[in-house]
Design an enzyme around this catalytic site. Structure first.
Site, mmCIF file in Angstrom:
data_model
loop_
_atom_site.group_PDB
_atom_site.id
_atom_site.type_symbol
_atom_site.label_atom_id
_atom_site.label_comp_id
_atom_site.label_asym_id
_atom_site.label_seq_id
_atom_site.Cartn_x
_atom_site.Cartn_y
_atom_site.Cartn_z
ATOM 1 N N HIS A 215 29.898 43.130 36.876
ATOM 2 C CA HIS A 215 30.417 44.436 36.478
ATOM 3 C C HIS A 215 31.497 44.250 35.413
ATOM 4 O O HIS A 215 32.420 43.448 35.585
ATOM 5 C CB HIS A 215 31.063 45.151 37.672
ATOM 6 C CG HIS A 215 30.092 45.760 38.633
ATOM 7 N ND1 HIS A 215 29.386 45.023 39.542
ATOM 8 C CD2 HIS A 215 29.726 47.052 38.814
ATOM 9 C CE1 HIS A 215 28.621 45.832 40.260
ATOM 10 N NE2 HIS A 215 28.811 47.075 39.842
ATOM 11 N N ASN B 142 32.325 34.841 38.147
ATOM 12 C CA ASN B 142 32.324 36.230 38.595
ATOM 13 C C ASN B 142 32.986 36.380 39.953
ATOM 14 O O ASN B 142 33.658 37.376 40.225
ATOM 15 C CB ASN B 142 30.880 36.742 38.657
ATOM 16 C CG ASN B 142 30.805 38.210 38.986
ATOM 17 O OD1 ASN B 142 31.561 39.024 38.464
ATOM 18 N ND2 ASN B 142 29.880 38.569 39.868
#
Length: 676
Positions: free
Chosen positions: A504, A540
């Site tokens: 994201h 991430n």
């Protein structure tokens, strides 16, 4: 049950014939085993590849995508006949790209049957004597998935039509030219005749133009449709007996022992790494004599002058081997024809893309680099994307997006300068010149060429912020912009070893505030491909890097009930390395702006690198480069990205004009809410 004695006799006889052929003898001339056969057999048992050929074979195995291990190395030098189970898994992937071909006759009912295989997302390869003309290609029926299931019943197959008008190159006629390479390369429709199946579901077999993919005495396998039957495999009990020849007229050929039949023409021949080494061309009959005196042996043992044989006599001939066209020679001829004056019937982008991929100039879009088998779901077509989850324009009605007046100090979206646009153009909304994709509490501007965002902008309200549990991730295309401008599952699905996460850019929980209904909508809005960027999984999920920085920002705003605006995006570079055909950003940037209780603005900028984690990605160049992780200035991010941020962000930067601060941990952060 086959006896051990029978197996040994078969292997002995095979080795004897192979050695005789290598010595230049005709199998038809040999009637008895030579007295020194055991010595010859011992020599074959000692067969080892010379060091240079061994290095070549190892390099090809690595490039195939299958990996190299101890058993592979031992097998290459003749010390081990084992294969890992991944051999069968790769075989099942290769099987998908092979099809049955039927060419109806101009008159009558009996047509021509053969085999073919996909060599690119849009091109099929087969023999010239299967499909030899533009007209035959137009009439041909291409059938994928004509196979038997586990119960022995035929599976439901898919039929496609060829498009020679979009690409067609063929060799000379082998009936006229003995040196013919006997191939045809033809473009194919990307959807089945009934519109239900995408061609991309079958993957393709990459054609490696380099030599050294197989050596004499190594095993080969063939995937084929013999006698127009369901797909069959001739696996590994098939040895190469000769590759090329000192005679230039025969150098394009490779000879091997394998079970084939009429209808197998055009089948791919593989080495143990499932790299295509040859295009199967014909069976080799037992023969003796030369020229007008050449005779062919029949199954009943009689010898017949070759000139007297008819096409109907094929089933009566005794075949002792097979002949294929070396794939390196086929690719070279395709390049020569494309660059020459003929350029086939159609000089198309499909043939150009095949040549550029084979020569390492540029890989096909959305596929892994260098692997010999491009498998199912790795190549996404428009049909697949349309049938995937897409939110149409109506779904986004009422979305207001990022609010530039969320803070007391207005902060408009950054502008794309000429430098930023060198990395690609902003994706425009369909039917509009607008480029801002508005979601709940955040907005995105997409880079249409790189298929990820130039930047995102989100408003965070710590006084209204809540939390939502994360269920199974379901990502959607945004139907307001072209689906081709969004990187979807074609990159992330079947990712080797799951190197890259769906990262994201706007953190899932950042816009989740307000009423429960609004918060739920904001959460769902973050799961659009426009908000996704490839991030190495350790990067991430690492608490000390990207996620750690996001958590630090979010929880501090929550604790102090302050409002924040966050801009984020990738750092693009013209020399970004590619992984599976997609350029991977070297680093990501983030700019945070907050106001204190006196509504005074403070901003802080950060760059976080994923270089230290993006290592060990098999068979490909490192997709990112060395880049420090540091707290920097807004001005520095402007210079790196070519984005023009509001002046207030640079004026109120907590770093001022100081140099970059390298971050060893979050404790090194210059407090964004410090008072000045």
């Amino acid at each position: 049950m086959t006896s051990l004695k029978h197996i040994l006799i078969t292997r002995v006889a095979f080795t004897w014939m192979s050695l005789a052929w290598l010595k230049g003898g005709s199998m038809g001339n040999i009637k008895t085993l030579p007295e020194d056969f055991l010595k010859l057999l011992e020599e074959q048992a000692k067969h080892h590849l010379p060091p240079d050929l061994k290095r070549n074979r190892i390099a090809h195995a690595v490039n195939s995508g299958s990996g190299v291990n101890r058993i592979d190395l031992e097998r290459m030098v003749g010390d081990n006949d084992l294969v890992y189970t991944t051999y069968l898994e790769r075989a099942l992937l290769a099987v998908k790209a092979v099809c049955r071909i039927y060419v109806p006759p101009q008159v009558g009912f009996d047509g021509n049957w053969g085999t073919g295989f996909l060599v690119s997302p849009n091109l099929l390869l087969t023999n010239h004597h299967v499909i030899g003309s533009f007209q035959q290609a137009q009439a041909a029926i291409i059938e994928f998935g004509y196979e038997l299931d586990l119960t022995g019943m035929p599976k439901i197959s898919s039929r496609f039509r060829l498009r020679p008008d979009l690409g067609f190159i063929t060799s000379t006629n082998p009936d006229v030219d003995p040196q013919s390479l006997d191939y045809s390369l033809i473009a194919i429709e990307d959807t089945s005749e009934n519109g239900a199946t995408s061609l991309s579901q079958f993957g393709f077999l990459r054609c490696n133009p380099n030599l050294g993919k197989v050596e004499a005495f190594e095993y080969v396998s063939i995937i084929q449709h013999p006698n127009k039957e369901p797909k069959c495999l001739a696996i590994r009990e098939n040895k190469v007996v000769k590759i090329g020849d000192k005679d230039p007229k025969k150098d394009a050929f490779i000879w091997y022992m394998s079970d084939t039949a009429p209808g197998s023409s055009g089948a791919p021949v593989f080495n143990d790494d499932w790299q295509v080494i040859a295009l199967h061309h014909s069976a080799v009959p037992a023969s003796r004599g030369k020229g007008k005196k050449e005779e062919i042996q029949l199954l009943n043992g009689t010898w017949v002058p070759k000139e007297q044989l008819k096409l109907s006599d094929q089933d009566k001939i005794k075949y002792v081997g097979n002949e294929g066209i070396r794939i390196s020679k086929v690719v070279a001829d395709i390049v020569q024809q494309y660059q020459g004056t003929s350029k086939g019937v159609a000089n198309t982008k499909f043939i150009k893309a095949l040549i550029e991929d084979s020569e390492g100039i540029q890989t096909f879009p959305n596929v892994r680099t260098g692997t010999s088998i491009e498998s199912v779901a790795e190549n996404s077509s428009p049909l697949e994307r349309v049938s995937s989850k897409v939110h149409g324009a109506d779904y986004f009605k009422g979305r207001t997006g990022y609010n530039p007046r969320f803070l007391k100090t207005p902060l408009n979206l950054p502008k794309l300068t000429a430098k930023a646009q060198k990395f690609g153009a902003a994706a425009e909304l369909i039917g509009s010149k607008e480029t801002e994709l508005k979601y709940t509490h955040f907005s995105v501007v997409l880079n249409a060429e790189r298929k990820v965002a130039f930047f995102t902008a989100v408003n965070i309200d710590g006084s209204q912020w809540g939390t939502l549990g994360r269920e199974t991730d379901v990502w959607f295309y945004d139907g307001r912009v072209s689906l081709d401008a969004q990187m979807g599952n074609e990159f992330y699905e079947n990712e080797p070893q799951n190197w890259f996460d769906k990262g994201h850019l706007v953190r899932r929980l950042d816009p989740v505030w307000g009423t429960e209904e609004v918060a739920l909508l904001a959460n769902e809005d973050t799961f659009h491909w426009s908000n996704c960027c490839p991030q190495h999984w350790r990067f991430n999920r690492g608490k000390q890097l990207w996620q750690g920085l996001e958590n630090y920002i979010l929880y501090n705003t929550d604790q102090e009930n302050v409002k924040a605006t966050v801009f984020s995006g990738p750092v693009f570079s013209l020399d970004d390395q590619k992984h599976r055909g997609t350029a991977i950003p070297k680093a990501y940037w983030k700019i945070v702006a907050v106001e204190d209780s006196q509504e005074k603005l403070y901003s802080s900028a950060y760059i976080v690198s994923q270089e230290q984690y993006a290592t060990g990605i098999a068979f490909e160049a490192l997709p990112v480069e060395k880049y420090n992780t540091f707290q920097t200035t807004v001005a520095k991010i402007q210079a790196l990205t070519g984005l023009k941020f509001p002046k207030a962000l640079t004026d109120r930067d907590v770093m001022g004009k100081n140099s970059d601060r390298k971050l060893r941990s979050l404790a090194d952060l210059q407090d964004i809410s410090r008072r000045s």
